[in-house]
Design an enzyme around this catalytic site. Structure first.
Site, PDB file in Angstrom:
ATOM      1  N   HIS A 113       0.836  -1.200   0.000  1.00  0.00           N
ATOM      2  CA  HIS A 113       0.000   0.000   0.000  1.00  0.00           C
ATOM      3  C   HIS A 113       0.869   1.247   0.000  1.00  0.00           C
ATOM      4  CE1 HIS A 113      -2.845  -3.022   1.624  1.00  0.00           C
ATOM      5  NE2 HIS A 113      -3.670  -2.379   0.820  1.00  0.00           N
ATOM      6  N   HIS A 130      -4.760  -5.931  -5.989  1.00  0.00           N
ATOM      7  CA  HIS A 130      -4.596  -7.148  -5.203  1.00  0.00           C
ATOM      8  C   HIS A 130      -5.937  -7.605  -4.644  1.00  0.00           C
ATOM      9  CE1 HIS A 130      -4.025  -3.782  -2.376  1.00  0.00           C
ATOM     10  NE2 HIS A 130      -4.515  -4.581  -1.452  1.00  0.00           N
ATOM     11  N   CYS A 153     -12.369  -5.767   7.083  1.00  0.00           N
ATOM     12  CA  CYS A 153     -11.824  -6.077   5.764  1.00  0.00           C
ATOM     13  C   CYS A 153     -10.545  -6.871   5.972  1.00  0.00           C
ATOM     14  CB  CYS A 153     -11.469  -4.813   4.999  1.00  0.00           C
ATOM     15  SG  CYS A 153     -12.829  -3.690   4.726  1.00  0.00           S
ATOM     16  N   HIS A 162      -7.199  -9.392   3.738  1.00  0.00           N
ATOM     17  CA  HIS A 162      -6.591  -9.974   2.552  1.00  0.00           C
ATOM     18  C   HIS A 162      -6.427 -11.481   2.764  1.00  0.00           C
ATOM     19  CE1 HIS A 162      -5.040  -5.796   2.778  1.00  0.00           C
ATOM     20  NE2 HIS A 162      -5.317  -5.814   1.488  1.00  0.00           N
ATOM     21  N   GLU A 202      -9.197  -9.479  14.413  1.00  0.00           N
ATOM     22  CA  GLU A 202      -9.548  -8.068  14.505  1.00  0.00           C
ATOM     23  C   GLU A 202     -10.652  -7.790  15.517  1.00  0.00           C
ATOM     24  OE1 GLU A 202     -10.130  -6.030  10.789  1.00  0.00           O
ATOM     25  OE2 GLU A 202      -8.539  -7.184   9.811  1.00  0.00           O
ATOM     26  N   TYR A 247     -12.524  -1.645  -6.367  1.00  0.00           N
ATOM     27  CA  TYR A 247     -12.462  -0.209  -6.142  1.00  0.00           C
ATOM     28  C   TYR A 247     -11.010   0.254  -6.064  1.00  0.00           C
ATOM     29  CZ  TYR A 247     -10.998  -0.648  -1.295  1.00  0.00           C
ATOM     30  OH  TYR A 247     -10.266  -0.920  -0.174  1.00  0.00           O
ATOM     31  N   GLU A 267      -5.612   2.517  -2.035  1.00  0.00           N
ATOM     32  CA  GLU A 267      -6.196   1.177  -1.955  1.00  0.00           C
ATOM     33  C   GLU A 267      -6.604   0.822  -3.382  1.00  0.00           C
ATOM     34  OE1 GLU A 267      -6.520  -1.010   0.370  1.00  0.00           O
ATOM     35  OE2 GLU A 267      -6.715  -0.017   2.306  1.00  0.00           O
ATOM     36  N   GLU A 309      -8.131  -2.620  -4.964  1.00  0.00           N
ATOM     37  CA  GLU A 309      -8.478  -3.985  -4.606  1.00  0.00           C
ATOM     38  C   GLU A 309      -9.618  -4.582  -5.418  1.00  0.00           C
ATOM     39  OE1 GLU A 309      -7.102  -3.779   0.065  1.00  0.00           O
ATOM     40  OE2 GLU A 309      -9.250  -3.612  -0.365  1.00  0.00           O
ATOM     41  N   TRP A 335     -14.826   2.683   0.270  1.00  0.00           N
ATOM     42  CA  TRP A 335     -15.312   1.375  -0.168  1.00  0.00           C
ATOM     43  C   TRP A 335     -16.670   1.066   0.440  1.00  0.00           C
ATOM     44  CZ3 TRP A 335     -10.879   2.012   2.730  1.00  0.00           C
ATOM     45  CH2 TRP A 335     -10.886   1.533   4.043  1.00  0.00           C
TER      46      TRP A 335
END
Length: 192
Positions: A32, A39, A74, A76, A94, A111, A121, A123, A168
């Site tokens: 980032h 990604h 959110c 990955h 989280e 987005y 961002e 993604e 997002w």
């Protein structure tokens, strides 16, 4: 810019091409920046049994969009990791949450957004909904605040104060309003 290499460490992101095909991996800490490569990621909206939606405020230490109110969480996926496994892993780390009824509602969401510091961002970010099995216990390194809200109040906030939410979340709620998701609990109310 990160290189496309296979990493043995767990802390990486999956780089994808414009068609969503994996083309390599890159260390998450380096990906980032002002020229973030496309990604794979995901967004998840968590509901509880009474129908309220969990919103979180990103910790101030987050690299992108610190302190911004956003969807529940959110993350990955790792290379080769099924998305539902990645969602369960991030929910635990989280928010201290266990989830049920994890459902993909926007499989092709993508987005690109730039925060105030210039970090981008970029993604391919399928959107999921899920149900919490218990109350969250947020990790303060990830989440500085949280609130359970009526889904329709998020829909109204997207219309009246989009600047107060992550970009997002705004785009996803708008996309949900256009999708045919009457059979997914909570989403109809979220979309307005």
């Amino acid at each position: 810019m990160p290189t496309s290499t296979t990493l043995t460490t767990a802390d990486h992101v999956v780089l994808v091409d414009d068609d969503g095909r994996a083309v390599g991996t890159a260390p998450r800490a380096s990906v980032h920046g002002p020229r973030t490569p496309l990604h794979l990621a995901f967004s998840c909206y968590v509901f509880r049994a009474d129908g309220d939606l969990l919103m979180t405020r990103r910790a101030l230490a987050k690299r992108t969009f610190p302190g911004v109110w956003t969807n529940s969480f959110c993350g990955h996926p790792r290379s080769g990791e099924p998305m539902t496994v990645a969602i369960a892993r991030h929910a635990r780390s989280e928010l201290g949450l266990s989830l049920t009824d994890v459902t993909c509602v926007l499989p092709d969401f993508r987005y690109r957004a730039t925060d105030a510091s210039g970090v981008v961002e970029n993604e391919l970010c399928p959107v999921y909904v899920a149900t919490a099995l218990h109350d969250p216990a947020p990790n303060p390194e990830e989440v500085m605040d949280l609130a359970w809200v009526a889904p329709e109040s998020l829909g109204r906030a997207v219309v009246s104060a989009p600047w107060a939410l992550s970009p997002w979340t705004v785009e996803q709620v708008r996309a949900l309003a256009e999708a045919d998701l009457d059979d997914v609990p909570g989403v109809t109310e979220l979309a307005g």
